[in-house]
Every structure is written in C-alpha cells, then in structure tokens.
Design an enzyme around this catalytic site. Sequence first.
Site, PDB file in Angstrom:
ATOM      1  CE  LYS A   1       6.449   2.678 -18.436  1.00 14.63           C
ATOM      2  NZ  LYS A   1       7.651   2.166 -17.687  1.00 14.63           N
TER       3      LYS A   1
ATOM      4  CD  GLU B   1       9.667  -0.978  -2.465  1.00 18.74           C
ATOM      5  OE1 GLU B   1       9.629  -0.213  -3.378  1.00 18.74           O
ATOM      6  OE2 GLU B   1       8.381  -1.601  -2.242  1.00 18.74           O
TER       7      GLU B   1
ATOM      8  NE  ARG C   1       6.209   1.419  -0.191  1.00 21.66           N
ATOM      9  CZ  ARG C   1       5.457   1.433  -1.601  1.00 21.66           C
ATOM     10  NH1 ARG C   1       5.958   1.200  -2.557  1.00 21.66           N
ATOM     11  NH2 ARG C   1       4.110   1.417  -1.332  1.00 21.66           N
TER      12      ARG C   1
END
Length: 629
Positions: free
Chosen positions: A279, A365, A393
């Site tokens: 990243k 989730e 979700r």
Amino acid sequence: MSYPLLDTIHSPADLRRIPRGQLKSVADEVRDCVLQSVSRTGGHLSSNLGTVELTVALHYVFNTPDDRLVWDVGHQTYPHKILTGRRGRLPTLRQLGGLSGFPQRAESEYDTFGTAHSSTSISAALGMALAARQKGEDRHAVAIIGDGAMTAGMAFEALNNAGVENCKLLVVLNDNDMSISPPVGALNRYLAQLMSGQFYAAAKNVGKNVLKVAPPLFELARRLEQQAKGMVVPATLFEKFGFNYVGPIDGHDLESLIPTLENIRQLEGPQFLHVVTKKGHGYKLAEADPVAYHGPGKFDPAVGLVHPATQPKQTFTQVFGQWLCDMAEKDKRLVGITPAMREGSGMVEFHRRFPDRYYDVGIAEQHAVTFAAGLACEGLKPVVAIYSTFLQRAYDQLIHDVAIQKLPVVFALDRAGLVGADGATHAGNYDIAYLRTVPNVSLACPADERECRQLLTTAYEQDHPVAVRYPRGAGVGVQPLPSLDSLPLGKGEIRREGARVAILAFGSLLYPALEAAERLGATVVNMRWVKPLDTELLNQVAANHDALVTVEEGAVMGGAGSAVGEALQAAGVVKPLLQLGLPDIFIEHGDPVKLLSLQGLDAKGIEASVRTRFGDLLAAPAPSLKSVA
C-alpha cells in the site's frame, strides 16, 4: 499536467499498442497522476498507489471490456479509471455530479460490476464467467480481491462454488497486508511463470492420467507435488477449492506480472493468482503510514499530511471511542467488537488500553454479530462498533441470533444518514426502517455529542439489544459530560414551544429544525428514541397542536415518521402529518451539507416544506413563544 504516454491512452486498446518496454513508464505516470489528483480532491490514496502495476498489466493482457474485470470493494480503481478514458474527470472525483470513487456500471462499460462493500467480486465474476459459457462467448472474467476482503465468508462461498465449474475465471489475490512473507525475487518469478505455463499444466494432467491406473502411485505423486509446491507457495488451500494456484509474485514487477498473466490466460478452468503489493507504493510518506493516507483530504504531496492549526470539533466517532474506554474502565464485562474498522469506528485507544477485550474479526459482519451473541450468552457485555451500511450485511444474525434471544448487545451505528463522498453504497439511510420492525430491539437517535455519550450509556444499561445511530463527522459542538450518566429509555423532550405546528426531530436534524422553527413559530420536540417511541409525549403534543411534522436523516419509507403515524393511528388520533426525510432513491456522492440541502433537510428546506404544507395554519395569529432549554 501533461504525461507523454498517458496523453496517448484514451482506452485500454491504446495501452495495448504501447511497447512492453515502456509500460513501467506508463505505470510511473499513472502513479503520479493518482497522487496529484487525490492531493487536490481527497479520496483513497494508499490502496490506489498499491495497484498501479497490477492494473496496467491486467488491461494490457486481457481484452477489456470484452474480458470482464471485477474489482473488490473498488476503492483501488483510480488507475483503472485513468486507463479507461476518465482521466479528464479526475478533478471531479467524489464530488456532486462527478466521478465516483468506486466502480459504477452507469459510469463506464469498463466498470462491469458496481462495488464498494467487500468480498463480492468472486461471486460476481463467477456469474459472468458462467454466463459467457452458457452463451457460447469466449471471454474471461477476472476478480481482483484484497487479502482483507478474503476474510469474509462470502469470498469462500464463491470459491467453493467456482472450483467445481469449468469456466474462464481468474481470481487475483492482491495481498498487501498478510503476514505471509514469500520470496518475490528472480527465483520466485521463474517458478510462477513455470507453474502458469502450458508445459507444467500439460505435464501435470498427463501424469494424473498415467498414474490413475495405479492408485497408490497416483496418491504418492499427488502428495509429493503438494509438498514440493508447499515449500515455495501457500498453494494447498486454494487448490483444495479446485483452483490452479500460481504465485505469490511481486505485484509491482511488470516483467513478472505480464508473462504470468499471459500464461494463465491460456489455461482452462478456474485459476488463482497470488500477487504481493505494498500500500502506498511509490510515495514514501504513504508507504510509511498507509493508514493515515488511506483516505486523506486535500494535501500538498511535497509536504504530506499536516495537522490543522486549530483543533477540530470532536466527532461522534471520537465521542464513542472515549465512551467505550470510560465504560470499559468502569465495567470489566465490556468487550468491543469491530469487523475490520478499528480506525473508522474510533477504537484505536480502546485497542491500546484493553487489548484482551478488543476483537477485530475481519470483514465478517455476520460473524461479528453472532460472535457478540455468544459472548452475551456468557454474561459479557459486547459492544459492536459497525457502520450502519455494514450492519445491513448481518441482518439475519441480528434477528435470529440476537433479537430472538433478547441478548444485551449494544450496536454503535456509525455513519448513520448521508455520508457524502462515498455515496449510496456507504450511506446509512435504512437502519431506522430495518431496525424498528424487529422485536426486542430499541433504537436511539442522539441529537448531539453530549446526547450520544448519554444514550450509549442508556443502551449499555439495558438487558436487551439496543442500537445507537449517529452521523459521520462532528455535530454542533455540544461538549459531552465527563460522567457516564444515562437518559431515560424511550423518553424525549420539548426543546421549543410554539403554536399550531409541532416538529418532531429524530437525531442531529434537531438543530436545523430548531432554526426553522424560530422563523415558523413552531414547537420542536427532540424525540431521541425511535423505539420505544415516547407515545405519552407524542399524544400530549398532538393534543396541543393542529399539525405535526417529523424530521429524520433516514429513509421516509418505514422510518421514524412512519412510526409516529402508526402510533397516532393506534391511539385514534387524527392529525395532519408531514414526514420529512430521505426519499425513495439512491442518493449520489457529494458534499453532505449540499446533499442534505438538496433533499430539503437543512433549515431552509424544512421551513419551506412546512410553509408549503401548512401555510394557512402558520398565517393564523400565534400566542407568545418561549424557548425551553
């Protein structure tokens, strides 16, 4: 800004005409373009800098848009947008009417699937690959998924399905944060190209066919192959799903990526390519602190992020983070749970101070909610910090595992209402409507920072599930009290007394409602709770006014206004009722203040709507007014 190579690229077809030896220069220009653009508009930076070479390689090898690229989450697609003819629109990124920060099918034929929530790419790409097979079309589908998104069960459900299908599907695992530290040098490049080549695939298949007539030898050969590959690559897991595993390879090395992708493109059946990236690659400040540069605002690339000279107002997220630490200090039963949103949900300090009571379950989730239910069954007090849009979700788990069993789980719902630049996929517009219908669940809507802390305490004190919804960013600046005092469950308050018309405000829209009421001469009620609704106060207000108005930063359909209408009907009270909130549309990205204004939910909009509906009542003489603290 002029870029010699990018200026010639208006589509991936133009990219594919560039000599391979110049692709590194193309990648350098794309990276600089991303950096310069995001520094002017804000947006996702670290993730995009990390996918530049991978994006160049995919568009160079695959015949897009005929071959389908599906980007998981999609916050890393700025290089993709640059190479697919949208570089000129980058100055409008994430602004009203401008370029989306995520893939959108309506925006470009190269955005084959709209994404923003994680872990959907493999399912979607598999659907595309099997559709191509069914229609007799010769094209590939490629899912590009990050290691974080691979933590979700949905990704593995898709892998399990894909592994038994003979289709042209490639899953690219963009590994930028795993603890796996494989060799990514010359030897590994050679092994990856060898394992993705036709000779290796053909030899493996011939060997299987020959040895199948002698099962003991076949089993020995299979085990030897797995062990040999396992020495240099973590292949076994994905090959168990039925994929041909290739990698890991350096995701910033075009001389490795392109030949490997070209080899894979020639193979039959589901393929899995593991690439390792960094990243923030190419921008030292982002490499050093990819979290800080994940979604920065505007900044000078030469200087980097600079702390503001004046202390910004405390955000609702920070209020929650401080409350969590204070309540954890007071009650040893408290545990904090987040589905991979430690920073976004304000849990960094809690993690530091209470590491044994902090659980980051990854982008999962559903698991987060049922995990909380299990903890609650054993007498602990779980607090699930989750964005409103992500709780969607886990709706089944909320009902089946928490509500039916009436377990005392607190849901801290961040990003309730409009979120601005991230748009419809991240907006928390529906939690009021989808939570208030569930038995045993209570729902609080704090109007400001002080009430947020107080209502979190109220929620924590209950013996049943309670959700506290609060918006992104700062409120009006009402300083929270240092104590852990609560407010009464299911009770609101009159904040301003007026005549004829009463405005019932739910949440932070209390303050524009108060401003509008000053000009309207209206009563304002801070309802605080959608469920249980303060029916005693509601009936009192209805008896003393000729018309009622509800205001909420949530969907009107099934929302708090609907709850008020149902309560009035149940009480046999017939009064004109105007419900103000978010309409039955998906609201695009843009500045949240502007978006609220466009929906008529600022002070001027509320005033205009009330005058339009109840102008005759407002024109009648009104008694003297007084404000209530």
